[in-house]
Design an enzyme around this catalytic site. Structure first.
Site, PDB file in Angstrom:
ATOM      1  N   ASP A 111     -16.980   0.233   4.552  1.00 40.11           N
ATOM      2  CA  ASP A 111     -15.800   0.992   4.135  1.00 40.11           C
ATOM      3  C   ASP A 111     -15.624   0.870   2.624  1.00 40.11           C
ATOM      4  OD1 ASP A 111     -14.810  -1.623   3.959  1.00 40.11           O
ATOM      5  OD2 ASP A 111     -12.836  -1.079   4.690  1.00 40.11           O
ATOM      6  N   ARG A 113       0.830  -1.196   0.000  1.00 41.48           N
ATOM      7  CA  ARG A 113       0.000   0.000   0.000  1.00 41.48           C
ATOM      8  C   ARG A 113       0.863   1.243   0.000  1.00 41.48           C
ATOM      9  NH1 ARG A 113      -2.008   1.636   4.877  1.00 41.48           N
ATOM     10  NH2 ARG A 113      -1.968  -0.536   5.564  1.00 41.48           N
ATOM     11  N   ASP A 145     -13.834  -0.846   0.591  1.00 41.79           N
ATOM     12  CA  ASP A 145     -13.755  -2.137  -0.107  1.00 41.79           C
ATOM     13  C   ASP A 145     -14.582  -3.222   0.569  1.00 41.79           C
ATOM     14  OD1 ASP A 145     -11.954  -2.419   2.079  1.00 41.79           O
ATOM     15  OD2 ASP A 145     -10.812  -3.940   1.001  1.00 41.79           O
ATOM     16  N   SER A 151      -8.798   0.450   0.414  1.00 39.02           N
ATOM     17  CA  SER A 151      -9.582   0.127   1.593  1.00 39.02           C
ATOM     18  C   SER A 151     -10.223   1.380   2.189  1.00 39.02           C
ATOM     19  CB  SER A 151      -8.698  -0.610   2.610  1.00 39.02           C
ATOM     20  OG  SER A 151      -9.465  -1.094   3.681  1.00 39.02           O
ATOM     21  N   HIS A 152      -9.918   1.665   3.459  1.00 41.46           N
ATOM     22  CA  HIS A 152     -10.508   2.799   4.174  1.00 41.46           C
ATOM     23  C   HIS A 152      -9.583   4.012   4.204  1.00 41.46           C
ATOM     24  CE1 HIS A 152      -7.871   0.644   6.875  1.00 41.46           C
ATOM     25  NE2 HIS A 152      -7.726   1.775   7.542  1.00 41.46           N
ATOM     26  N   HIS A 169     -13.994  -5.283  11.229  1.00 40.75           N
ATOM     27  CA  HIS A 169     -13.812  -6.513  10.457  1.00 40.75           C
ATOM     28  C   HIS A 169     -14.508  -7.648  11.212  1.00 40.75           C
ATOM     29  CE1 HIS A 169     -10.708  -5.085   7.597  1.00 40.75           C
ATOM     30  NE2 HIS A 169     -10.326  -4.308   8.590  1.00 40.75           N
TER      31      HIS A 169
END
Length: 457
Positions: free
Chosen positions: A239, A16, A241, A104-105, A326
């Protein structure tokens, strides 16, 4: 030719970076070439690829696919969707690996890659090995690679709907945050009984409504307001994804990740008495006590979605979760963090309760005093030294503690946690107590420990 990744992008759980600064299309192509070569060496050939709705994702996905195909991989492109769709497609299509292009977030200019290999998360030393192989140019082109488009969405929707148990008709507000879940959420809502309203369902990498991270209460204001305005039974948020779930009950009641896990554990333990349930080291002690009272076995585990998924596979746990939302179910969800599946399980639970019961359950939760997750800047090399020295000092004093991920120290006032972040040059701290005075004492104690290393809370 050899490829050297920016050292900051090879993280513990994924790859990332910041697009245009530490992450470029060339990195995506190198990820494809190197990951593809590793799959081929293990006897594999097929890799699924998906992407989220960020502005940079189409170009990164195209470069990734070029890299995979160049080393002989047969790529199954599933297009734009949430990470759980990619995980499902990898299993459903019998692929050897999978790569999700997603930020993602994280902020809009961030992006990256989540990888699975042989049905398991690809992380830690595997990611570090990928970096070494790329830098050593230990990758050879191969013929036979190709890319084909495939659509697993109808099969995925059927899988997710298995989690729903019909009951009374509900009124539900869904907030997709302009992330990759929008089209699938709209399709799910159309198939469910009751009244459903979808907010921010259009996929838009500018995220015009709010940032797509339900772990931050500020991002749930619009959802909470619409739940109140419409008189809905609850609101659900995702979020960017689709692997984090936020839940809002009427009256602006926001469930933290561990509180949500307490609700879901009741159903799991009713179906499988004595089942093992995992929660990360940042979770409230009330969660572990609650699971024990219900007759389950609660296990504290390391923080991180890849680590939790791996521990689920090893232990056979039926349910797991963390503080950021999660939620992981075992069969039939195969231990992946799928927020849409978790949402359907929750809706089935609420549909079996009388109106207003979700709010009453929230109000009945123990009211503890806790800090939020506190991130203390600390260089990577220094944070390792600090944690090693702190563990040695606590061991010398014989203090009760858990060391599965940093140190979680128990005292008569409650507990405090300090751990090294796996994703940032930082230490992560949290404290929890049954009283405000106890929380203040825990914070003072943690501050004193940090002061010995020249740091402040």
């Amino acid at each position: 030719m050899p490829h050297r990744f920016h050292p900051s992008i090879l993280r513990e759980y994924d790859i990332r970076g910041v697009v245009g600064t530490t992450l470029a299309d060339a990195d995506a192509e190198a990820v494809g070439q190197t990951f593809g070569a590793l799959v081929m060496r293990a006897g594999g050939r097929v890799v699924c690829v998906g992407r989220d709705g960020r502005l940079s994702s189409p170009a990164l996905e195209a470069a990734l696919v070029r890299g995979l195909a160049s080393v002989g991989i047969e790529v199954r492109r599933i297009g734009c969707g949430p990470s759980p769709l990619l995980y499902f497609a990898t299993r459903h299509l019998g692929a050897d690996g999978g790569v999700m292009v997603t930020g993602s977030h994280n902020p809009p200019d961030h992006n990256g890659f989540k990888l699975v290999f042989g049905g398991k998360p690809f992380f830690g030393e595997q990611i570090r090995r990928l970096g070494r192989v790329a830098e050593a140019e230990d990758v050879a082109p191969a013929l036979g690679g190709k890319a084909v488009e495939t659509d697993p969405r109808q099969a995925y929707l059927a899988h997710v709907l298995q989690g729903f148990r019909p009951g009374r008709a509900l009124s539900v507000v869904w907030d997709c945050g302009n992330g990759a879940t929008g089209p699938l959420v709209e399709a799910l809502a159309a198939r469910l009984p009751g009244r459903h309203q979808v907010l921010n369902g259009a996929v838009d990498g500018h995220f015009p409504a709010h940032h797509p991270d339900p772990a931050d209460p500020a991002n749930l204001r619009q959802l909470a307001a619409m739940v109140a305005e419409s008189g809905a039974d609850l609101g659900l948020a995702f979020d960017g994804d689709g692997d984090r779930l936020g839940v809002v009950a009427p009256g602006g009641r926001l469930f933290a990740g561990d509180q949500l896990l307490m609700l879901l554990a009741e159903e799991v333990l009713a179906e499988a008495p004595g089942a093992l349930i995992l929660a990360d080291v940042k979770a409230s002690q009330t969660l572990f006590d609650h699971v024990a009272r219900l007759g389950g076995v609660a296990e504290m585990c390391r923080t991180g979605h890849s680590l939790i998924r791996s521990r689920m596979a090893e232990s056979g746990a039926r349910l797991a979760g963390d503080m950021s939302g999660h939620i992981f179910y075992g069969a039939p969800s195969d231990g992946v963090d799928d927020a849409l599946y978790a949402a359907l399980r929750l809706l089935g639970l609420v549909a079996g309760w009388p109106p207003g019961e979700l709010a009453r359950r929230f109000d009945a939760l123990p009211r503890l005093f806790a800090t939020p997750e506190l991130r203390l800047p600390c260089p990577d090399e220094r944070k390792v030294e600090v944690m090693a020295a702190l563990k040695a000092a606590l061991a010398a004093r014989g203090e009760p503690r858990v060391e599965i991920d940093g140190v979680r120290v128990s005292t008569p006032d409650g507990w405090w946690l300090l751990r090294a972040s796996n994703t940032q040059p930082a230490l992560v701290a949290r404290c929890e107590s049954a009283s405000a005075a106890g929380l203040e004492r825990l914070k003072q104690r943690l501050s004193a420990e940090l002061a010995t290393f020249g740091m402040e809370l």
